[in-house]
Design an enzyme around this catalytic site. Structure first.
Site, PDB file in Angstrom:
ATOM      1  N   SER A 565       0.846  -1.195   0.000  1.00 14.41           N
ATOM      2  CA  SER A 565       0.000   0.000   0.000  1.00 14.41           C
ATOM      3  C   SER A 565       0.874   1.235   0.000  1.00 14.41           C
ATOM      4  CB  SER A 565      -0.902   0.017   1.231  1.00 14.41           C
ATOM      5  OG  SER A 565      -1.568   1.253   1.382  1.00 14.41           O
ATOM      6  N   TYR A 578      -3.236  -0.732  10.298  1.00 10.40           N
ATOM      7  CA  TYR A 578      -3.164  -1.038   8.864  1.00 10.40           C
ATOM      8  C   TYR A 578      -1.812  -0.626   8.284  1.00 10.40           C
ATOM      9  CZ  TYR A 578      -4.337  -0.904   3.874  1.00 10.40           C
ATOM     10  OH  TYR A 578      -4.352  -1.098   2.521  1.00 10.40           O
TER      11      TYR A 578
END
Length: 688
Positions: A565, A578
């Protein structure tokens, strides 16, 4: 305005319609012929657009088609007068191959599909409808040592015997003469090859074909001995189902690697009762060494299989070592076979690896350039087992001479057919396992990989979603679904075993499974942290570890791709669990790239951002949480992410899939340890 009653598509010629219906019926039953084997034809008259007069035509299945799925586009259409005239200019068997090119001068109009080598058989035989088929029962008589005598016993004078002759124009002349000299005959058995039947109508030809096939089946059943493959070998019976599949999965990557020494291959595994019984019997080594006989068989299975000469209970590592030794010997023997028969004009050797590997008590591994080819090779060897059983039950199995097999395997016409095939797609022969492939980015990646030629294992926690995606991708020849919780070592191991049984192993793994919990630090619980890390950091580690085991066993290199990400390098608000786990994944890429390079395994990553559309993560609550963080409506989130990028473009799952393909499609062969941003440009996340 469009015409209110548009003209319907023209209906096929009545003889063509009958031919297609007959072909589909015959080809849909494996007892009648094998996949893509045999051909059918019809003769009739049609209007010649060039003259307005009637012309006699032959419609015959073209080269490479399959009877069970034959359509009009798969037929070759030729003028009968010109085809029959070729007999007067036929130069003899020494120049047989020239006749296939001569068929082009007999085509009607554009001619449809390319005429096959068997066209002469259909055109020269004086019958309106002709079937040439490869039924197991017919080939059993055709390959029996006293096949001519047995054919007479089985059929009397209603079915003639044709001694072995390579397919071609002379065989067509031979069969035409036999029909002319035996008006009572409804067909013939072609020594070492198959059967041909004929009739004045399509129904009569079909009835005669089925009569020959079913009568031969009944004859073999009535006359055959109970144990044509000999008594059971001590200790060679099938392993119990679960143990058998476990053993097959453990052996598959090694065997696939061996079978891919010259050219990468996809694998298929079969453990049906006929295969296991054959391998449990005393005569299987002798019969397997004799090889297959029907040209359709050995073109796909090679002249003979590799057979493991150990009982099922042998230690796994001993079996692996012995398979490696036998593979070396097989390659030496195949090279010698090529050298014995090759002439200066022969095509180059196409590879010395086996297409069929037989393991007693376990089953059969078959290989090809794609899953369908591998599966069909296994089906053909099963046909060969049935043929051997029938021939041995009433006589002795006596396939055609090795020199004849070579002449067909390395036939210039066969080489020309191979050259006409379209170029392989970039990921052809590669097997991919994609986690989280039931939706969103993972689903898009699975679709792109299959479109580029790969086989895909669709791994997802949601079994229903995984199954749906696998079906979308084309079913078992393209993709299989496996339910996987990536926090479970056992389920991950099971997924790789499923991949080994379905396709022979794994070459490309995409770590995509994930969830996201968006909370400020003080609201993030230890459970939130653990769940986030268990699924993505721990899960990616477990999947990569299992992938490395399989890839190292295969010895074919491989690719591991992490879908990380932008948050792996960008510090955003309310995102501690996350982003930290994505940073973990990003560093796994670097660590594994450094460690696995010695095995030819490349490890790279993709850093997407703002992939809202189709995302399972966003749909599961992450979207609402992020929208609240940024103070916008949830349905505006994709637009919001796009506007904060340099390119002002929304990122879609397909864009991430394109990056995965870029990393694995063959151009970046010397790249490992790379992270590709797919975020439409986020300056704060630029890699430094």
């Amino acid at each position: 305005m469009p015409h209110p009653h548009p003209h319907p598509l023209p209906l096929p010629h009545p003889d063509v319609a009958a031919l297609l219906a007959r072909s589909n019926r015959l080809g849909s039953d494996a007892r009648n012929t094998n996949f893509a084997g045999g051909n059918t034809s019809a003769k009739g008259t049609a209007v010649d657009p060039a003259t307005g007069g009637e012309v006699e035509l032959l419609w015959v299945k073209g080269s490479g088609g399959d009877l069970g799925t034959l359509t009009e586009s798969g037929l070759a259409a030729l003028r009968l007068d010109r085809l029959r005239a070729l007999a007067a200019v036929y130069p003899g068997v020494e120049r047989e191959d020239e006749m296939v090119a001569a068929f082009d001068y007999c085509l009607h109009g554009r001619g449809g599909a390319a005429p096959s080598i068997d066209t002469a058989m259909h055109g020269l035989v004086e019958a309106a409808h002709v079937d040439h088929l490869h039924p197991d029962s017919g080939i059993a008589l055709a390959t029996a040592a006293d096949g001519e005598k047995l054919t007479a016993e089985c059929f009397g004078d209603t079915v003639a015997w044709v001694p072995w002759r390579r397919p071609g124009f002379q065989l067509g002349l031979d069969i035409a003469a036999i029909k002319r000299d035996n008006p009572q005959a409804v067909g013939c058995v072609l020594g070492g090859h198959g059967i041909t039947a004929w009739g004045d109508s399509s129904d009569e030809a079909e009835a005669n074909s089925l009569h020959i096939i079913r009568t031969a089946e009944a004859f073999l059943a009535a006359r055959g001995k109970a144990e044509p493959f000999g008594p059971l070998l001590d200790g060679h019976g099938p392993l119990p189902l679960e143990e058998r599949r476990e053993r097959a999965a453990a052996l598959a990557p090694l065997i696939r690697g061996l079978a891919s020494t010259d050219h990468p291959q996809v694998g298929h595994f079969t453990d049906t009762e006929p295969v296991l019984d054959f391998l449990a019997r005393a005569e299987h080594p002798r019969l397997a060494a004799l090889g297959t006989s029907c040209p359709d068989h050995f073109l796909r299975t090679k002249v003979r299989p590799l057979v493991l000469d150990l009982p099922p209970g042998a230690p796994l590592e001993l079996a692996k070592a012995r398979l490696t030794e036998l593979h070396t010997a097989y390659r030496t023997d195949y090279q010698a076979y090529y050298d014995r028969h090759a002439t200066p004009d022969s095509p180059a050797i196409r590879g010395a690896d086996p297409a069929i590997v037989l393991v007693p008590g376990v089953g059969m591994f078959s290989f090809g350039k794609d899953k369908q080819t591998a599966r069909v090779a296994g089906e053909f060897y099963l046909n060969a087992i049935n043929v051997m059983r029938g021939a041995e039950s009433v006589s002795a199995y006596a396939p055609i001479e090795e020199s004849e097999k070579f002449a067909i395997e390395y036939w210039a016409l066969e080489e020309a057919k191979l050259r006409r095939m379209p170029a392989a797609k970039p990921l052809a022969t590669r097997v991919a396992l994609v986690t989280g492939a039931g939706s969103g980015i993972g689903k898009a990646i699975a679709h792109r990989l299959v479109a580029e030629g790969a086989c895909v294992v669709v791994a997802d926690l949601n079994a229903e979603n995984a199954a749906a995606v696998a079906e979308e991708l084309g079913g078992a020849d393209k993709a299989v679904a496996v339910p996987v919780d990536v926090t479970s070592e056992e389920q991950i191991a099971a997924a790789f075993k499923a991949a080994a049984l379905a396709f022979g192993g794994v070459d490309l793994v995409v770590n995509n499974a994930g969830i996201s919990i968006s909370k400020p630090l003080l609201e993030t619980t230890a459970e939130d942290w653990d769940l986030q890390h268990d699924i993505m950091a721990r899960g990616s580690f477990l999947v990569s570890r299992e992938a490395a085991r399989t890839m190292a066993e295969q010895g074919l290199g491989g690719d591991i791709v992490y879908i990380a990400s932008k948050n792996a390098v960008f510090a955003g608000p309310n995102n501690i669990a996350y982003s930290a786990t994505k940073a973990d994944q990003a560093h796994q890429v670097r660590l594994l790239a450094a460690e696995l390079g010695e095995h030819g395994i490349r490890v790279n990553g993709v850093n997407p951002d703002g992939v809202v559309r189709g995302s399972g993560i966003f749909a599961a609550g992450w979207g609402a949480q992020r929208a609240a963080t940024y103070g916008i409506e949830e349905d505006k989130l994709g637009e919001f992410y796009a506007q904060r990028t340099i390119l002002k473009r929304e990122v879609l799952p397909e864009h991430v899939a394109a990056a995965v393909f870029a990393l694995t499609g063959g151009d970046l062969t010397h790249t490992t340890g790379l992270h590709i941003p797919v975020d439409a440009g986020v300056a704060a996340a630029f890699l430094r």
